[in-house]
Design a protein around this motif. Sequence first.
Motif, PDB file in Angstrom:
ATOM      1  N   UNK A 213      -3.006  -2.206   9.127  1.00  0.00           N
ATOM      2  CA  UNK A 213      -3.398  -1.585  10.573  1.00  0.00           C
ATOM      3  C   UNK A 213      -3.186   0.024  10.622  1.00  0.00           C
ATOM      4  N   UNK A 214      -1.984   0.162  10.117  1.00  0.00           N
ATOM      5  CA  UNK A 214      -1.687   1.929  10.305  1.00  0.00           C
ATOM      6  C   UNK A 214      -2.676   2.689   9.405  1.00  0.00           C
ATOM      7  N   UNK A 215      -2.905   1.984   8.219  1.00  0.00           N
ATOM      8  CA  UNK A 215      -3.710   2.815   7.118  1.00  0.00           C
ATOM      9  C   UNK A 215      -5.074   2.681   7.697  1.00  0.00           C
ATOM     10  N   UNK A 216      -5.495   2.096   8.512  1.00  0.00           N
ATOM     11  CA  UNK A 216      -6.986   1.808   8.717  1.00  0.00           C
ATOM     12  C   UNK A 216      -7.219   1.847  10.347  1.00  0.00           C
ATOM     13  N   UNK A 217      -6.362   2.695  11.054  1.00  0.00           N
ATOM     14  CA  UNK A 217      -6.328   2.689  12.386  1.00  0.00           C
ATOM     15  C   UNK A 217      -7.769   3.510  13.034  1.00  0.00           C
ATOM     16  N   UNK A 218      -8.091   4.486  12.318  1.00  0.00           N
ATOM     17  CA  UNK A 218      -9.247   4.956  12.874  1.00  0.00           C
ATOM     18  C   UNK A 218     -10.544   3.936  13.041  1.00  0.00           C
ATOM     19  N   UNK A 219     -10.703   3.234  12.057  1.00  0.00           N
ATOM     20  CA  UNK A 219     -11.774   1.910  11.977  1.00  0.00           C
ATOM     21  C   UNK A 219     -11.349   1.101  13.074  1.00  0.00           C
TER      22      UNK A 219
ATOM     23  N   UNK B  73     -10.607   2.182  -7.921  1.00  0.00           N
ATOM     24  CA  UNK B  73      -9.854   1.206  -6.696  1.00  0.00           C
ATOM     25  C   UNK B  73     -10.694  -0.028  -6.387  1.00  0.00           C
ATOM     26  N   UNK B  74      -9.994  -1.030  -6.378  1.00  0.00           N
ATOM     27  CA  UNK B  74     -10.454  -2.400  -6.197  1.00  0.00           C
ATOM     28  C   UNK B  74      -9.976  -3.022  -5.011  1.00  0.00           C
TER      29      UNK B  74
ATOM     30  N   UNK C 124       0.926  -1.310  -0.031  1.00  0.00           N
ATOM     31  CA  UNK C 124       0.087  -0.001  -0.020  1.00  0.00           C
ATOM     32  C   UNK C 124       0.996   1.354   0.033  1.00  0.00           C
ATOM     33  N   UNK C 125       1.989   1.217   0.734  1.00  0.00           N
ATOM     34  CA  UNK C 125       2.376   2.485   0.785  1.00  0.00           C
ATOM     35  C   UNK C 125       3.500   3.079  -0.287  1.00  0.00           C
ATOM     36  N   UNK C 126       3.539   2.291  -1.221  1.00  0.00           N
ATOM     37  CA  UNK C 126       4.166   2.654  -2.581  1.00  0.00           C
ATOM     38  C   UNK C 126       3.349   3.038  -3.545  1.00  0.00           C
ATOM     39  N   UNK C 127       2.040   3.030  -3.593  1.00  0.00           N
ATOM     40  CA  UNK C 127       1.000   3.026  -4.522  1.00  0.00           C
ATOM     41  C   UNK C 127       1.080   4.474  -5.102  1.00  0.00           C
ATOM     42  N   UNK C 128       1.363   5.465  -4.065  1.00  0.00           N
ATOM     43  CA  UNK C 128       1.555   6.642  -4.222  1.00  0.00           C
ATOM     44  C   UNK C 128       2.453   7.184  -5.278  1.00  0.00           C
TER      45      UNK C 128
ATOM     46  N   UNK D  29      -7.682   5.739   2.095  1.00  0.00           N
ATOM     47  CA  UNK D  29      -6.225   6.528   1.608  1.00  0.00           C
ATOM     48  C   UNK D  29      -5.805   6.504   0.007  1.00  0.00           C
ATOM     49  N   UNK D  30      -5.802   5.171  -0.399  1.00  0.00           N
ATOM     50  CA  UNK D  30      -5.827   5.079  -1.782  1.00  0.00           C
ATOM     51  C   UNK D  30      -6.546   6.066  -2.745  1.00  0.00           C
ATOM     52  N   UNK D  31      -7.865   5.947  -2.511  1.00  0.00           N
ATOM     53  CA  UNK D  31      -8.594   6.946  -3.413  1.00  0.00           C
ATOM     54  C   UNK D  31      -8.581   8.205  -3.212  1.00  0.00           C
TER      55      UNK D  31
END
Length: 291
Positions: free
Chosen positions: A237-243, A119-120, A74-78, A102-104
Amino acid sequence: MSKFKNVGIVGLGLIGGSLALEIKKRGIAVCVTGFSKRLSTLKKAKEQGLIDEYLVNFEDGLKDLDFLVIATPINVIKNYFVQIKRCKPALFVIDVASVKERVVKDADAILGWNSNFVSCHPIAGSEKSGIDAVKERLFENKFVIVTPSEHTREENLLKVKEFWRLLGSIPVIMSPSEHDRLLALTSHLPHLVVYSLISLVEESGEKRERLSNCIGTGFLDTTRIGKSSPELWTEIFMANKKNLFFWISKFEQNLSEIKEMLGKNSCEKLTEKLKILKQIREELDEKGRDI
Ligand code: NAP
């Protein structure tokens, strides 16, 4: 007839490699071009016939593509969005990352509202990773959550749905935020709980050999996902920590309720609760069989 002329796949691990395999097998593209981090992975992918060719320079390879799948961590998609914007901004692109908001958001900010990005997230995979984990028919009869942004064009959505159907998958449309909220419960929390459960093996202070003698299939089945990639799961975990914070609190509340029932010797109450939970779990199997 092939749907695409030249499909590029960046990241040839479990998901990207398995996608390459199916695209070739089902003749969805005339040519599949691979990009990855290590040359050894690219060579292996070519040797195994997962791809037709590979390129080490991503930006050079972009110009001949008519469709790109980003199947990297995930971290390199940007970083890939930045290169696509620079070299081929109108390219039809999808990603398959396990976290969507985050990706969208990054796609909208970098590729722009006019882009052809959708995004899928295929609800398919396993605890294995890397090119050696590539699996045939990984996406067959599996749901794929497609998470358009408010700017996604209808024609691109139709194209993406058709692509997944050609792989035997079942596309389902959801907003990125709904996806992240639901996946936090059905996938991210279970992984977190399993890691926590496994850590008790270490923290128990019990002799590992004695403990192993007492471990049956229940513990092994429950904790299988604890063998997943630590790097991938740290990112998720880091990218979705709010949820995750929300569901961790709910889980703690639930554990406390059960602990209280034990403390109060509330046998009947506990059996009643377990009966309901058993039924819910059985219904989940039924739903799976409907697919
Ligand atoms: P994986 O098996 O570890 O594969 C990741 C691949 O990405 C590897 O082949 C690696 O290449 C490549 N890679 C790493 N950094 C890169 C970079 N900077 N540029 C280009 N390639 C790079 O992981 P995966 O399970 O396939 O996951 C890939 C994506 O799918 C993730 O976003 C994940 O969230 C999502 N996903 C995973 C699952 C699952 O069950 N695992 C399910 C659905 C979606 P090298 O081999 O060359 O190092």
